[in-house]
Design a protein around this motif. Sequence first.
Motif, PDB file in Angstrom:
ATOM      1  N   LEU A  63      -0.367 -23.527  15.375  1.00  0.00           N
ATOM      2  CA  LEU A  63       0.550 -24.667  15.452  1.00  0.00           C
ATOM      3  C   LEU A  63       0.746 -25.212  14.039  1.00  0.00           C
ATOM      4  O   LEU A  63      -0.212 -25.568  13.368  1.00  0.00           O
ATOM      5  CB  LEU A  63      -0.034 -25.745  16.368  1.00  0.00           C
ATOM      6  N   TYR A  64       2.005 -25.255  13.606  1.00  0.00           N
ATOM      7  CA  TYR A  64       2.355 -25.764  12.280  1.00  0.00           C
ATOM      8  C   TYR A  64       2.979 -27.154  12.422  1.00  0.00           C
ATOM      9  O   TYR A  64       3.494 -27.508  13.491  1.00  0.00           O
ATOM     10  CB  TYR A  64       3.357 -24.840  11.586  1.00  0.00           C
ATOM     11  N   GLN A  65       2.947 -27.898  11.342  1.00  0.00           N
ATOM     12  CA  GLN A  65       3.609 -29.193  11.324  1.00  0.00           C
ATOM     13  C   GLN A  65       4.184 -29.449   9.929  1.00  0.00           C
ATOM     14  O   GLN A  65       3.698 -28.923   8.927  1.00  0.00           O
ATOM     15  CB  GLN A  65       2.661 -30.328  11.711  1.00  0.00           C
ATOM     16  N   VAL A  66       5.230 -30.269   9.888  1.00  0.00           N
ATOM     17  CA  VAL A  66       5.821 -30.671   8.613  1.00  0.00           C
ATOM     18  C   VAL A  66       6.460 -32.028   8.807  1.00  0.00           C
ATOM     19  O   VAL A  66       7.146 -32.272   9.808  1.00  0.00           O
ATOM     20  CB  VAL A  66       6.845 -29.627   8.114  1.00  0.00           C
ATOM     21  N   ARG A  67       6.214 -32.930   7.870  1.00  0.00           N
ATOM     22  CA  ARG A  67       6.814 -34.255   7.962  1.00  0.00           C
ATOM     23  C   ARG A  67       8.266 -34.171   7.522  1.00  0.00           C
ATOM     24  O   ARG A  67       8.595 -33.577   6.490  1.00  0.00           O
ATOM     25  CB  ARG A  67       6.048 -35.269   7.103  1.00  0.00           C
ATOM     26  N   ILE A  68       9.132 -34.753   8.333  1.00  0.00           N
ATOM     27  CA  ILE A  68      10.567 -34.641   8.096  1.00  0.00           C
ATOM     28  C   ILE A  68      10.994 -35.527   6.946  1.00  0.00           C
ATOM     29  O   ILE A  68      11.825 -35.158   6.122  1.00  0.00           O
ATOM     30  CB  ILE A  68      11.340 -34.998   9.383  1.00  0.00           C
ATOM     31  N   ASP A  69      10.473 -36.742   6.891  1.00  0.00           N
ATOM     32  CA  ASP A  69      10.913 -37.652   5.815  1.00  0.00           C
ATOM     33  C   ASP A  69       9.694 -38.317   5.175  1.00  0.00           C
ATOM     34  O   ASP A  69       8.572 -37.996   5.504  1.00  0.00           O
ATOM     35  CB  ASP A  69      11.877 -38.717   6.362  1.00  0.00           C
ATOM     36  N   LEU A  95       7.796 -32.585  12.568  1.00  0.00           N
ATOM     37  CA  LEU A  95       8.264 -31.410  13.288  1.00  0.00           C
ATOM     38  C   LEU A  95       7.092 -30.465  13.519  1.00  0.00           C
ATOM     39  O   LEU A  95       6.355 -30.132  12.592  1.00  0.00           O
ATOM     40  CB  LEU A  95       9.354 -30.691  12.482  1.00  0.00           C
ATOM     41  N   TYR A  96       6.919 -30.021  14.758  1.00  0.00           N
ATOM     42  CA  TYR A  96       5.869 -29.075  15.125  1.00  0.00           C
ATOM     43  C   TYR A  96       6.523 -27.774  15.584  1.00  0.00           C
ATOM     44  O   TYR A  96       7.604 -27.780  16.188  1.00  0.00           O
ATOM     45  CB  TYR A  96       5.002 -29.626  16.265  1.00  0.00           C
ATOM     46  N   LEU A 152      11.019 -14.596   3.019  1.00  0.00           N
ATOM     47  CA  LEU A 152      11.289 -15.108   1.696  1.00  0.00           C
ATOM     48  C   LEU A 152      10.051 -15.816   1.153  1.00  0.00           C
ATOM     49  O   LEU A 152       9.208 -16.298   1.900  1.00  0.00           O
ATOM     50  CB  LEU A 152      12.450 -16.098   1.747  1.00  0.00           C
ATOM     51  N   GLU A 153       9.970 -15.886  -0.158  1.00  0.00           N
ATOM     52  CA  GLU A 153       8.863 -16.611  -0.761  1.00  0.00           C
ATOM     53  C   GLU A 153       9.043 -18.099  -0.491  1.00  0.00           C
ATOM     54  O   GLU A 153      10.115 -18.665  -0.713  1.00  0.00           O
ATOM     55  CB  GLU A 153       8.852 -16.356  -2.273  1.00  0.00           C
ATOM     56  N   VAL A 154       8.018 -18.735   0.011  1.00  0.00           N
ATOM     57  CA  VAL A 154       8.118 -20.134   0.405  1.00  0.00           C
ATOM     58  C   VAL A 154       7.801 -21.024  -0.781  1.00  0.00           C
ATOM     59  O   VAL A 154       6.764 -20.875  -1.422  1.00  0.00           O
ATOM     60  CB  VAL A 154       7.139 -20.443   1.562  1.00  0.00           C
ATOM     61  N   GLN A 155       8.690 -21.949  -1.079  1.00  0.00           N
ATOM     62  CA  GLN A 155       8.457 -22.883  -2.166  1.00  0.00           C
ATOM     63  C   GLN A 155       7.438 -23.932  -1.724  1.00  0.00           C
ATOM     64  O   GLN A 155       7.555 -24.524  -0.661  1.00  0.00           O
ATOM     65  CB  GLN A 155       9.768 -23.572  -2.563  1.00  0.00           C
ATOM     66  N   VAL A 156       6.438 -24.159  -2.522  1.00  0.00           N
ATOM     67  CA  VAL A 156       5.402 -25.123  -2.183  1.00  0.00           C
ATOM     68  C   VAL A 156       5.869 -26.514  -2.595  1.00  0.00           C
ATOM     69  O   VAL A 156       6.098 -26.791  -3.770  1.00  0.00           O
ATOM     70  CB  VAL A 156       4.067 -24.788  -2.882  1.00  0.00           C
ATOM     71  N   PRO A 170       5.790 -26.954   5.405  1.00  0.00           N
ATOM     72  CA  PRO A 170       5.059 -26.736   6.655  1.00  0.00           C
ATOM     73  C   PRO A 170       3.647 -26.231   6.385  1.00  0.00           C
ATOM     74  O   PRO A 170       3.416 -25.417   5.494  1.00  0.00           O
ATOM     75  CB  PRO A 170       5.907 -25.671   7.370  1.00  0.00           C
ATOM     76  N   HIS A 171       2.705 -26.710   7.157  1.00  0.00           N
ATOM     77  CA  HIS A 171       1.323 -26.265   7.017  1.00  0.00           C
ATOM     78  C   HIS A 171       0.696 -26.196   8.405  1.00  0.00           C
ATOM     79  O   HIS A 171       1.199 -26.780   9.364  1.00  0.00           O
ATOM     80  CB  HIS A 171       0.533 -27.196   6.112  1.00  0.00           C
ATOM     81  N   ILE A 172      -0.383 -25.458   8.511  1.00  0.00           N
ATOM     82  CA  ILE A 172      -1.044 -25.283   9.798  1.00  0.00           C
ATOM     83  C   ILE A 172      -1.689 -26.593  10.240  1.00  0.00           C
ATOM     84  O   ILE A 172      -2.466 -27.196   9.502  1.00  0.00           O
ATOM     85  CB  ILE A 172      -2.105 -24.163   9.727  1.00  0.00           C
ATOM     86  N   ALA A 173      -1.345 -27.017  11.454  1.00  0.00           N
ATOM     87  CA  ALA A 173      -1.932 -28.234  12.015  1.00  0.00           C
ATOM     88  C   ALA A 173      -3.177 -27.907  12.819  1.00  0.00           C
ATOM     89  O   ALA A 173      -4.209 -28.547  12.682  1.00  0.00           O
ATOM     90  CB  ALA A 173      -0.902 -28.955  12.891  1.00  0.00           C
ATOM     91  N   PHE A 174      -3.063 -26.894  13.699  1.00  0.00           N
ATOM     92  CA  PHE A 174      -4.219 -26.462  14.485  1.00  0.00           C
ATOM     93  C   PHE A 174      -4.359 -24.963  14.342  1.00  0.00           C
ATOM     94  O   PHE A 174      -3.424 -24.209  14.622  1.00  0.00           O
ATOM     95  CB  PHE A 174      -4.036 -26.817  15.961  1.00  0.00           C
ATOM     96  N   ASP A 175      -5.516 -24.527  13.891  1.00  0.00           N
ATOM     97  CA  ASP A 175      -5.766 -23.094  13.741  1.00  0.00           C
ATOM     98  C   ASP A 175      -7.251 -22.835  13.961  1.00  0.00           C
ATOM     99  O   ASP A 175      -8.103 -23.552  13.447  1.00  0.00           O
ATOM    100  CB  ASP A 175      -5.355 -22.622  12.338  1.00  0.00           C
TER     101      ASP A 175
END
Length: 416
Positions: free
Chosen positions: A410-416, A396-397, A106-110, A115-120
């Motif tokens: 490795l992706y990460q996203v802040r939960i709150d 969240l990783y 699905l198209e991801v809403q920005v 979620p974004h790449i933490a380590f790449d």
Amino acid sequence: MKRLYLLLILLGLAFSIMAQERQIVQGYCKDKNGKAIENVSVYAHDSLLVSVTDEQGRFTYGHAKAGEKLRFAHMVYEPTYYTIREKDINGKNLTVRMKTKSHELLEVQVTANAPHIAFDNPVMTVIDYTLRDDGIYLIAYRRRNSTLLHLSFDMDTLHEMKISSRYKYLTKDAFGDIYAINDYQASLVGFMELENGKKLLMNFYHSMSRKEFYDKFAAIVAASDSIFVTGQRHFFNTGLGYYRHLYGSDEEPKLLHYIEDDEAAGSIRWHNGHYEVQPEFIEPVYAPIYAIDNKFYIFAYIDHETVVFDAAGNELERHPLTFHEYRKWNGKIEPDHRWKRKMLVDQARKEFYTFFVNDGIYTLKRIDLKTGTATSVMDLSGYPFAQNMRIHDGVLYFIYPTGINHRKALYQVRID
């Protein structure tokens, strides 16, 4: 004598009726290449959710009837329908093939916390990782070589070590030690430390065979400063006991807590000198235990309660646990098939999380320990195959493909 004969007839009829009522359909969802598809929602009567596939793509429907139509739904695959046949009842060989949708993601809403790449690294792919208070430990693979990295939570490289490409997994035991594991051995990750606590020279400081590692540590599920806890399953996985052990003591382990699935155990009966049981239809008791700040938390879902113990294994308190079930229109309590029997713990914030899945979309929920309810905090609708999800300090990783050269990052996203 006639009364005894009549009683035997009635018992025989009762067992016959029970056998007729328990009509189970078990099968697997797979793609065109035969790969198992996890998190497929299985519906009866088109809208009644009856099962969700596990990691092996397996589903089980316990009240099936010949001629009944099942619907299989997943956000990445085309909806698939299957009509149950007589030979499918109580069978094990049913396989449902699903076709990939023309638009796989699905198209991801920005958004601000997308979620974004933490380590790449453009030439490396992430194999596995684990978290500890002192940072992120990660195995990355490049061509024929692998690297073990120790990263800060700001993604600065603190330590780096070349390792054999055979190492594919990282695990943290109940005592907080980290091991790198391959098909043959498990190696303890350690450091040389200065008097001020600064870590130098990351290396493997001890190795053992993989079998020895699992024999030694697999049963140890939690630990405090005073005791460590082992888990043992009983009676065809219908019971689960946790036992406390004192460090450095020859004293026999004592039972900390026991959970039993009475319904599953009641379906197993002794007949003709042996137990009649179908293990594939019995889900092992799910009651995870966690140690945080020298307290133990047992989530006894079957008993609808969370039990809390102190560092020595003395019970402190109990709380209700209800989020994994729902009340039907007739008042009957039923398990929520969208719940994935999976939990995550944020050790830094002392918070507990779980997942619900609907048509392949993960929804992360935070558990309220006092009330036993769970509140949605985010969904991963654009990341249906996220792997190795872990949480630390409100972040969240997970591992996910980058879409470039089949690499994973490795992706990460802040939960709150």
